[in-house]
Scaffold this motif. Structure first.
Motif, short mmCIF file in Angstrom:
data_model
loop_
_atom_site.label_atom_id
_atom_site.label_comp_id
_atom_site.label_asym_id
_atom_site.label_seq_id
_atom_site.Cartn_x
_atom_site.Cartn_y
_atom_site.Cartn_z
N ASN A 51 0.88 -0.87 0.04
CA ASN A 51 0.31 -0.05 0.10
C ASN A 51 0.99 1.21 0.01
O ASN A 51 0.53 1.82 -0.30
CB ASN A 51 -0.74 0.23 1.16
CG ASN A 51 -0.11 0.47 2.64
OD1 ASN A 51 0.94 -0.21 2.38
ND2 ASN A 51 -0.99 0.63 3.60
N CYS A 225 -4.67 2.78 -0.26
CA CYS A 225 -5.67 1.90 0.03
C CYS A 225 -6.03 0.36 -1.09
O CYS A 225 -6.54 0.66 -2.72
CB CYS A 225 -7.10 1.57 1.01
SG CYS A 225 -7.57 3.18 2.31
N ASP A 237 -8.13 0.87 -6.46
CA ASP A 237 -7.09 0.92 -5.80
C ASP A 237 -7.13 3.12 -5.59
O ASP A 237 -7.81 4.11 -6.18
CB ASP A 237 -5.75 1.29 -6.18
CG ASP A 237 -4.67 1.47 -5.66
OD1 ASP A 237 -3.90 0.62 -5.07
OD2 ASP A 237 -4.40 2.71 -5.95
N GLY A 272 -3.73 3.17 5.08
CA GLY A 272 -3.83 2.88 3.33
C GLY A 272 -4.62 1.46 3.90
O GLY A 272 -4.50 0.31 3.48
#
Length: 333
Positions: A51, A225, A237, A272
């Motif tokens: 991440n 993330c 994403d 994240g």
């Protein structure tokens, strides 16, 4: 004889200054060789979390970094060392601990933020314990300062020091001494700082105020993330928010052969990680959930029937071959 006294005094003072200057050069050279020897045997390859998106990593930059320094000579110096795989990496070091009021600046090239709203700066460095250096009381420091300057332009040749914004004063958790050098012990410090960015890119700057320090590596990254499927909904994403407490709301999309039960949502946290899943999707009639997808029941049933038929045909073929074999034996008798 009296008139000669001032000349003798001036000559003695000049000799003392020359000796001090030579001692300073010897000290810098000695410490440079220490870092080179120690870092070669102690550098390690790093594996980054999925991440984290890297914007700059000095360990992977080919060739020289050629960052700007002020003063251009006598301050920060770029040095090449070899890592554990005999691959050269570039570092910067400075060790002006004998002269007071040091103000040595070093700043990076322009770093594009690539959509990041908050970036993280990871600095790995070594620092010499001032108490282990003779004759530097009051002039030797054990900290350095980190700054940044945002800019939409990547061609700023010279940036005024007053244009930089201070991020923090960075201190070492561990400093090395002459004993550590003799025992080949590496005391590598890792410090991470984060800043909010809004323009197209930015510069980082390091200010030395009189430390004996080596910047082993500098890495700049931001967090996301990662792509995730939760409750049969796909979440793309997603870049984390601008603040350390930000939660970015993301709406998911139902996977193939599924339909929305309740609008799927999750929140991308500043570290994240996906948080607080809400809602989700259900498989359409004739499909059932398997893992993170919907697969057709009839297709699976057909596969089972076909597999059974193949097994039955194989068995029949085996029985026919066996019967034919017995028939040939009986005919021969």
């Amino acid at each position: 004889m009296e008139p000669l006294q001032p000349a003798r005094t001036a000559h003695g003072e000049l000799a003392r200054l020359r000796a001090a200057h030579m001692a300073g050069n010897l000290l810098r050279t000695f410490l440079s060789s220490i870092w080179i020897i120690t870092l070669v045997s102690c550098a390690r390859t790093r594996i980054y979390p999925p991440n984290e998106v890297t914007l700059l990593d000095t360990r992977t930059v080919p060739g020289e970094l050629k960052w700007a320094a002020n003063p251009a000579e006598g301050g920060w110096e770029e040095v090449s060392i070899m890592d554990e795989k005999n691959i050269p990496i570039r570092t910067y070091q400075v060790c002006n601990v004998l002269e007071p009021s040091q103000n040595n600046w070093l700043w990076t090239d322009w770093i594009p933020r690539s959509g990041a709203q908050r970036v993280y700066v990871e600095v790995k460095f070594t620092l010499r314990d001032c108490n282990s250096l003779p004759g530097v009381t009051g002039t030797c420091k054990e900290t350095f300062n980190l700054y940044y300057h945002e800019s939409n332009e990547d061609r700023e040749i010279y940036i005024k020091e007053s244009s930089f914004i201070k991020v923090d004063t960075v201190a070492a958790d561990e400093s090395f001494t002459q004993v550590d050098v003799g025992d080949r012990i590496m005391k590598l410090n890792t410090e991470v700082r984060d800043v909010k960015v809004t323009r197209n890119g930015f510069y980082l700057a390091f200010q030395d105020v009189g430390a004996c320090i080596a910047l082993v590596s500098v890495r700049v990254f931001y967090k996301t993330c990662p792509l995730s499927v939760r409750n049969l909904a796909t979440f793309p994403d997603t870049v984390t928010g601008a603040d350390t407490s930000s939660l970015v709301e993301v709406t998911g999309s139902c996977v193939n052969q599924s339909e929305q039960r309740e609008e799927p949502k999750m929140y991308c946290g500043a570290d994240g990680e996906w948080l607080v899943p809400i809602g989700g999707c259900l498989c359409k009639p004739g499909y059932e959930e398997q893992g993170s997808a919907c697969k057709g029941r009839y297709l699976q049933l057909g596969s089972v029937i076909l597999s059974g038929l193949v097994d039955r045909v194989t068995l029949w073929a085996t029985e026919i071959n066996t019967w034919n074999a017995h028939s040939d034996i009986n005919n021969n008798l």
